[in-house]
Motif scaffolding. Structure first.
Motif, mmCIF file in Angstrom:
data_model
loop_
_atom_site.group_PDB
_atom_site.id
_atom_site.type_symbol
_atom_site.label_atom_id
_atom_site.label_comp_id
_atom_site.label_asym_id
_atom_site.label_seq_id
_atom_site.Cartn_x
_atom_site.Cartn_y
_atom_site.Cartn_z
ATOM 1 N N SER A 172 0.849 -1.188 0.000
ATOM 2 C CA SER A 172 0.000 0.000 0.000
ATOM 3 C C SER A 172 0.888 1.243 0.000
ATOM 4 N N ALA A 173 0.301 2.377 -0.382
ATOM 5 C CA ALA A 173 1.068 3.631 -0.394
ATOM 6 C C ALA A 173 1.618 3.939 0.991
ATOM 7 N N VAL A 178 4.866 6.368 0.908
ATOM 8 C CA VAL A 178 4.404 7.439 0.019
ATOM 9 C C VAL A 178 3.748 8.521 0.874
ATOM 10 N N VAL A 181 0.556 12.303 -3.191
ATOM 11 C CA VAL A 181 0.449 12.075 -4.634
ATOM 12 C C VAL A 181 -0.453 13.169 -5.199
ATOM 13 N N ILE A 198 4.679 11.799 -7.377
ATOM 14 C CA ILE A 198 4.590 10.881 -6.245
ATOM 15 C C ILE A 198 5.769 11.148 -5.311
ATOM 16 N N ARG A 254 -5.806 4.942 -10.197
ATOM 17 C CA ARG A 254 -4.962 3.942 -9.532
ATOM 18 C C ARG A 254 -3.614 3.936 -10.219
ATOM 19 N N VAL A 264 4.317 -0.845 -5.525
ATOM 20 C CA VAL A 264 3.449 0.005 -4.705
ATOM 21 C C VAL A 264 2.122 0.196 -5.436
ATOM 22 N N ILE A 266 -1.124 2.581 -5.417
ATOM 23 C CA ILE A 266 -1.576 3.895 -4.956
ATOM 24 C C ILE A 266 -2.988 4.143 -5.444
ATOM 25 N N HIS A 267 -3.883 4.494 -4.539
ATOM 26 C CA HIS A 267 -5.280 4.770 -4.875
ATOM 27 C C HIS A 267 -5.570 6.255 -4.704
ATOM 28 N N CYS A 269 -5.334 10.512 -6.126
ATOM 29 C CA CYS A 269 -4.356 11.604 -6.016
ATOM 30 C C CYS A 269 -5.118 12.916 -5.894
#
Length: 271
Positions: A172-173, A178, A181, A198, A254, A264, A266-267, A269
């Motif tokens: 997960s981010a 992370v 984003v 990112i 995504r 990774v 990422i969901h 931004c």
């Protein structure tokens, strides 16, 4: 027409090549190329069931991830049985380059965990699947596999191979560090241009990104990915498959980062 759109059109055209292939190619048996089975897995404490689709490919062959790239064929699943919804889990894929085009998928073998919701969690369940996938060596061809298994209610011990595939999903981010984003969208010929920034720990410099829109009618081209000022940057063209106007919901984009220290997922931004 942009180069990305040309590649997109070429990839769609390639889906129809097997229909006009030679008689020898049509007669080829795929039993020696790919084997598929449903692994029955185990019953979970919440009453759902964890099973898996296992695919074994002959040397040199590969199949595709959920977002296969312009050179790939996206898998399609149809499930029937005494269960309810089936959620497919995706281990981190590989990135391939062939004939100047990129695809994303798996070679050798892959186990796709399946979380199955059940109408009655106290009884055995039966799951049947018809899966349309792409398989590729020198050329890419659509192929259909059929699988079936009983999901036993009494088995509660995890299957090590399925557990390993679950552990191989992208991080997960949050787990990957992370911190933020952001995405900017600007008009572009035939659609829009999306640029994502990112903020994450420095990677290998060999990162690839895959960007997916929530709307399946929105095509996203192969992103250009690079590091700039300590940020991982990704830029991709977007277009509606019908050529019509469209909106981009940034919160439902995504972005998957591959090829770095860790994959990774990422969901969403910010703007």
């Amino acid at each position: 027409m942009s180069e990305d759109m040309k590649n997109f059109v070429l990839a769609i055209a390639c889906l129809f090549l097997p229909l006009v292939s030679s008689g020898a190619a049509q007669a080829e048996s795929y039993e020696n190329v790919i084997r598929a089975e449903l692994r029955p897995g185990w019953r979970l404490p919440d009453g759902s069931h964890m099973a898996a689709l296992h695919l074994e490919l002959a040397p040199g062959w590969k199949t595709y991830w959920r977002a296969p790239g312009d050179a790939g064929i996206p898998p399609q699943f149809r499930w029937k049985g005494s269960g309810g919804a089936v959620q497919v889990h995706w281990p981190a894929p590989q990135v391939f380059h062939q004939s100047g085009m990129r695809s994303v998928g798996y070679s050798g073998s892959v186990t796709l965990p399946l979380r199955v919701s059940l109408r009655n969690s106290t009884k055995d369940a039966r799951l049947k699947g018809v899966i349309d996938i792409g398989i590729c060596k020198d050329v890419c061809l659509p192929h259909r596999v059929r699988v079936e298994a009983v999901l036993p209610a009494t088995k509660t011990k995890p299957d090590p191979s399925i557990a390993a595939a679950l552990a191989d999903e992208p991080y997960s981010a949050e787990d990957a560090g992370v911190s933020s984003v952001s995405c900017r969208v600007a008009p572009a010929p035939n659609g829009m241009m999306l640029r994502a920034q990112i903020d994450m720990p420095k990677g290998t410099g060999r990162e690839h990104t895959v960007i997916e829109a929530a709307n399946p009618e929105i095509w996203v081209g192969e992103p250009r990915t690079w590091w700039e000022g300590g940020h991982l940057m990704a830029e991709a063209q977007m277009a509606h498959m019908a050529g019509s106007a469209f909106a981009v919901d940034r919160s439902r984009l995504r972005i998957t980062v591959l090829g770095g220290h860790m994959p990774v997922d990422i969901h969403g931004c910010s703007g």
